[in-house]
Write an enzyme that holds these catalytic residues in place. Structure first.
Site, mmCIF file in Angstrom:
data_model
loop_
_atom_site.group_PDB
_atom_site.id
_atom_site.type_symbol
_atom_site.label_atom_id
_atom_site.label_comp_id
_atom_site.label_asym_id
_atom_site.label_seq_id
_atom_site.Cartn_x
_atom_site.Cartn_y
_atom_site.Cartn_z
ATOM 1 N N TYR A 137 10.180 1.983 4.307
ATOM 2 C CA TYR A 137 9.580 0.681 3.987
ATOM 3 C C TYR A 137 8.099 0.856 3.688
ATOM 4 C CZ TYR A 137 7.133 -3.682 5.058
ATOM 5 O OH TYR A 137 6.284 -4.759 5.015
ATOM 6 N N LYS A 141 6.086 0.301 0.085
ATOM 7 C CA LYS A 141 4.984 -0.667 0.006
ATOM 8 C C LYS A 141 3.684 0.017 -0.414
ATOM 9 C CE LYS A 141 4.975 -4.542 1.305
ATOM 10 N NZ LYS A 141 5.146 -5.828 0.592
#
Length: 325
Positions: A137, A141
């Site tokens: 994640y 990002k």
């Protein structure tokens, strides 16, 4: 101004959309499904998918600014799922926005983009991205944030905000999982219980996004910049978790495990899940979660204060009162 908020049917996005409406803007949501609660605050949904450029372009008709809040948030999963939604999806949105001559793009990032394996004490925006990330994640990002900030120009103004551990009403992630884990007596303190972390109440996070948007201009230092935003001070993470449990009718965490042992358990679990290609679960532990819950990580917010006068309106104690069921 006509503004599109991706993921306005979710947590932070809802508050950003609500507050933009209260300021007199015409606000639209972009998501895969219609959200009835947005109708109540007169936010129109334009359906589509971040991996479908045609639906993005259709949703951007007449739009003048974008708050990109939507994304795939999870501590475990398949890399391609994170990459396609958080990285490729963001690039698709940026390309469509530039094609439509939209002027402002505010990106919701995360402090995890700079998190490696050690403590972060009073870190600031000069911290580099790590060479490798324990979180897919965070990696997805980070790649998206890099791209957004690189695209900043006189014709297309961008910035990124990094709110840490957002909590408040409508949260369907952090608080519910903590409460459910404690109900099952599966929650253990990781580390010595002395680690300090940044947190932010959701309405303060929404305010910061809007302040950055209002200051975003060609001559502003906001253009092309990233910002850490949080509450008035870092908190002892496990004291904070215990307070959340208390206001939700649960007992405090009494059992504990060392960071080293939690990290080892996370390593074994990840290896097993990869071996059997199990992606769509919420594992009890990962290496990233062990470090996030056992290490200190908090940041200076001077840059946000100086560049767009950020300060939290709602303090920690008042915030905790507002999450009482």
């Amino acid at each position: 101004m006509k503004i599109l908020v991706t993921g306005a049917g979710g947590f932070l996005g809802f508050y950003i959309a609500r507050d933009l409406k209260s300021l007199g803007h015409e606000v639209y949501n972009f998501s895969r499904t219609h959200h009835a609660d947005l109708d109540q605050i007169e936010v129109t949904t334009r359906t589509g998918n971040l991996n479908d450029p045609e639906s993005i372009e259709a949703a951007l008709d007449g739009i003048e600014a974008i708050f990109h809040v939507a994304g795939k948030v999870a501590m475990w999963g398949k890399w391609d799922d994170f990459y396609q939604t958080n990285t490729v999806g963001t690039k698709n949105l940026v390309h469509a926005a530039k094609k439509k001559s939209i002027k402002k793009f505010i990106y919701t990032s995360t402090p995890s983009v700079v998190f490696g394996e050690g403590d972060i004490i009073n870190g600031d925006e000069s911290l580099p991205y790590p060479d490798d990330s324990l979180s897919l994640y965070a990696k997805s990002k980070m790649l998206a944030e890099q791209f957004v900030l690189e695209q900043n120009s006189k014709e297309f103004l961008t910035c990124a905000l990094r709110p840490h551990l957002i909590f408040g009403p409508r949260d369907k992630n952090i608080i519910p999982r903590l409460v459910e884990a404690q109900k099952k007596k599966k929650l253990k303190r990781i580390g010595d219980g002395e680690n300090l972390v940044d947190i932010i109440y959701v309405e303060n996070a929404a305010k910061a996004h809007i302040q950055a948007f209002e200051k975003l201009s060609v001559d502003s230092p906001v253009a092309g910049s990233a910002y850490f935003i949080a509450q008035e001070r870092p908190v002892n993470l496990w004291d904070f978790i215990n307070k959340i449990l208390e206001v939700n009718g649960q007992s405090k965490v009494t059992k504990s495990i060392s960071v080293k042992k939690a990290y080892f358990i996370g390593t074994i679990i990840e290896k097993i899940l990869r071996l059997f290609k199990i992606w769509n679960i919420h594992p009890p532990m990962t290496r990233f979660v062990a470090l996030q819950l056992g290490k200190s990580h908090y940041f200076k917010h001077d840059k946000a204060v100086n560049d767009f006068n950020y300060h939290p309106d709602i303090g920690i104690e008042e915030s905790l009162k507002r999450i009482t069921p």
